[in-house]
Write a protein that holds these residues in place. Structure first.
Motif, short mmCIF file in Angstrom:
data_model
loop_
_atom_site.label_atom_id
_atom_site.label_comp_id
_atom_site.label_asym_id
_atom_site.label_seq_id
_atom_site.Cartn_x
_atom_site.Cartn_y
_atom_site.Cartn_z
N GLY A 1 2.38 39.97 -6.01
CA GLY A 1 3.09 40.87 -4.99
C GLY A 1 2.36 41.24 -3.88
O GLY A 1 2.98 42.04 -2.90
N GLU A 2 1.08 40.66 -3.44
CA GLU A 2 0.23 40.72 -2.46
C GLU A 2 0.49 39.61 -1.57
O GLU A 2 0.49 38.40 -1.85
CB GLU A 2 -1.13 41.25 -2.71
CG GLU A 2 -1.20 42.39 -3.70
CD GLU A 2 -2.54 42.20 -4.20
OE1 GLU A 2 -3.37 42.13 -3.44
OE2 GLU A 2 -2.78 42.54 -5.40
N TYR A 3 0.53 39.79 -0.29
CA TYR A 3 0.29 38.84 0.96
C TYR A 3 1.51 37.75 0.59
O TYR A 3 1.10 36.52 0.51
CB TYR A 3 -1.01 38.28 0.97
CG TYR A 3 -1.90 39.43 1.23
CD1 TYR A 3 -2.10 39.99 2.37
CD2 TYR A 3 -2.97 39.67 0.08
CE1 TYR A 3 -2.81 41.23 2.48
CE2 TYR A 3 -3.86 40.80 0.42
CZ TYR A 3 -3.88 41.50 1.77
OH TYR A 3 -4.69 42.50 1.62
N LYS A 4 2.66 37.94 0.41
CA LYS A 4 3.64 36.84 0.27
C LYS A 4 3.90 35.94 1.39
O LYS A 4 4.63 34.97 1.31
CB LYS A 4 4.94 37.47 -0.45
CG LYS A 4 4.64 37.92 -1.96
CD LYS A 4 6.13 38.43 -2.42
CE LYS A 4 5.98 38.80 -3.92
NZ LYS A 4 7.17 39.04 -4.53
N ASP A 5 3.75 36.75 2.69
CA ASP A 5 4.18 35.86 4.01
C ASP A 5 3.41 34.79 4.53
O ASP A 5 2.53 34.99 5.28
CB ASP A 5 4.33 37.04 5.08
CG ASP A 5 5.01 36.66 6.33
OD1 ASP A 5 5.88 35.54 6.11
OD2 ASP A 5 4.66 36.92 7.29
N PHE A 6 3.34 33.90 3.47
CA PHE A 6 2.55 32.61 3.93
C PHE A 6 3.12 31.38 3.25
O PHE A 6 3.87 31.61 2.29
CB PHE A 6 1.12 32.77 3.60
CG PHE A 6 0.65 32.65 2.25
CD1 PHE A 6 0.28 31.49 1.51
CD2 PHE A 6 0.73 33.85 1.17
CE1 PHE A 6 0.36 31.29 0.11
CE2 PHE A 6 0.31 33.53 0.06
CZ PHE A 6 0.21 32.45 -0.70
N ARG A 7 2.84 30.27 3.75
CA ARG A 7 3.17 29.06 3.19
C ARG A 7 1.87 28.02 3.47
O ARG A 7 1.43 27.76 4.45
CB ARG A 7 4.37 28.25 3.75
CG ARG A 7 5.68 29.12 3.46
CD ARG A 7 6.40 29.42 2.20
NE ARG A 7 7.33 29.74 1.87
CZ ARG A 7 7.51 31.21 1.94
NH1 ARG A 7 6.60 32.11 1.92
NH2 ARG A 7 8.46 31.85 1.75
N ALA A 8 1.73 27.24 2.10
CA ALA A 8 0.75 25.93 2.12
C ALA A 8 1.48 24.96 3.01
O ALA A 8 2.72 24.70 2.81
CB ALA A 8 0.13 25.79 0.85
N ILE A 9 0.66 24.21 3.89
CA ILE A 9 1.39 23.12 4.48
C ILE A 9 0.51 21.91 4.35
O ILE A 9 0.99 20.90 4.76
CB ILE A 9 1.36 23.54 5.92
CG1 ILE A 9 0.10 23.78 6.64
CG2 ILE A 9 2.49 24.34 6.29
CD1 ILE A 9 0.01 23.90 8.34
N ALA A 10 -0.72 21.82 3.71
CA ALA A 10 -1.49 21.03 3.43
C ALA A 10 -2.53 21.24 2.21
O ALA A 10 -3.15 22.27 2.50
CB ALA A 10 -1.99 20.42 4.46
#
Length: 340
Positions: free
Chosen positions: A111-120
């Protein structure tokens, strides 16, 4: 082990149900060239771990003009451990970062630092390992009990250790952790303040150099934790959704530089040294050489596979590192990542 396998099968079934319910082919995954006569987009990028060989490709992209060709003006800043880089992204300090994907997914699952997405993906398999020195009494995981183990503060090495310990038969309560900055770790081991490090296997050459040429003993986490990725490039969920063109241009320039780096390790190390005078060329070449098989083991450099991400999540759940609920599309933008 039977209980672990049952938990893994159950967790994987749940995660795959989520995978089946979403599609990763709805958006274009092709390269988007920078618009002509347009001012470059200014972005900040955080390296994974300071200025070392595994991060050299960022300065290669700068030196070779790959960022410029992609319409980007990139401010490369030295990153720290996984948690710190996620903080930098969440605060708006940076728009892109390199970090250990599994560490980020553990924090997301909690539940920590959810606002990201891997792109590679930079490394197709986790590089986290136990590194000791020959003659120090550590040749197998069980030997770590009763010893001092050094690691970078807040790094994936500590986040992932409970799952590794459980599968490797280590009583984690018998480990004494010593936290330090990444650059200080080789000296801690060489000086005997710790008996082993939980770090990245590609740093073993630098560790051997710090220890006066004494050979390293490497115990990879991947022997027990198979489906886990290593480092990867991430951006914010907002950029991935609202400005995928920016993310794709950064992705392409970075992966082009990564390919050049592993094909020209000596030149890449020199470029790193030019940009960061404190960098060690010998250690940088060693890191680049050791990480090359982990970069090229996929069908395409940077590729990520949705079902494999699901298996990684299931592994983390079965190891009781995260609760149920995390889904592949909540941590990876498969419309931006290169196809596996």
């Amino acid at each position: 082990m039977k209980r672990y396998r049952a938990l893994l099968a159950s967790a994987l079934a749940v995660v795959l149900i989520g995978v089946a319910g979403c599609s990763s082919d709805t958006k274009d995954n092709s390269t988007t060239p920078a618009a002509e006569n347009k001012a470059p987009d200014k972005v900040t990028y955080l390296t994974a771990f300071g200025a070392v060989g595994r991060d050299a490709f960022a300065w290669v992209a700068q030196e070779k003009g790959y960022f410029k060709e992609a319409g980007l003006d990139v401010d490369i800043q030295l990153g720290a451990a996984t948690g710190e880089n996620l903080k930098g992204l969440a605060s708006g300090k940076a728009q892109f970062a390199n970090l250990d994907l599994i560490g980020a997914w553990i924090l997301a699952g909690k539940g920590e630092y959810k606002d990201f997405r891997a792109i590679a993906a930079i490394h197709q398999q986790t590089l986290v390992s136990i590194v000791a020195l020959e003659g120090g009494g550590i040749t197998a995981p069980k030997d770590l009990e009763g010893k001092k183990l050094g690691a970078a503060t807040g790094s994936v090495n500590q986040l992932l250790f409970p799952g590794y310990a459980k599968l490797a038969g280590i009583d984690a309560t018998k480990i004494q952790w010593v936290n330090a900055q990444p650059a200080q770790l080789p000296a801690l081991l060489a000086g005997g303040q710790v008996q082993a490090l939980s770090t990245f296997l590609i740093g073993s050459k630098g560790i051997e150099k710090a220890a006066g040429g004494k050979k390293a003993v490497v115990l990879p986490y991947s022997k027990f934790l198979g489906d886990l990725y290593g480092n990867g490039i991430i951006t914010t969920a907002k950029i991935a959704k609202e400005n995928p063109d920016l993310a794709k241009r950064f992705r392409d320039a970075s992966l082009k530089a990564l390919k050049y780096t592993i094909e020209h390790p000596d030149e890449a190390a020199q470029i790193l040294k030019k940009a960061q005078p404190a960098a060690d060329i010998t250690a940088a070449v060693g890191e680049i050489t050791l990480m090359t098989p982990y970069v090229t083991s996929g069908s395409a450099i940077g590729a990520m596979d949705q079902e494999r991400v699901a298996r990684a999540i299931a592994t983390l759940q079965a190891s009781e590192l995260i609760p149920a609920g995390l889904t592949p599309d909540s941590i990876v933008d498969f419309a931006i990542t290169p196809k596996a």
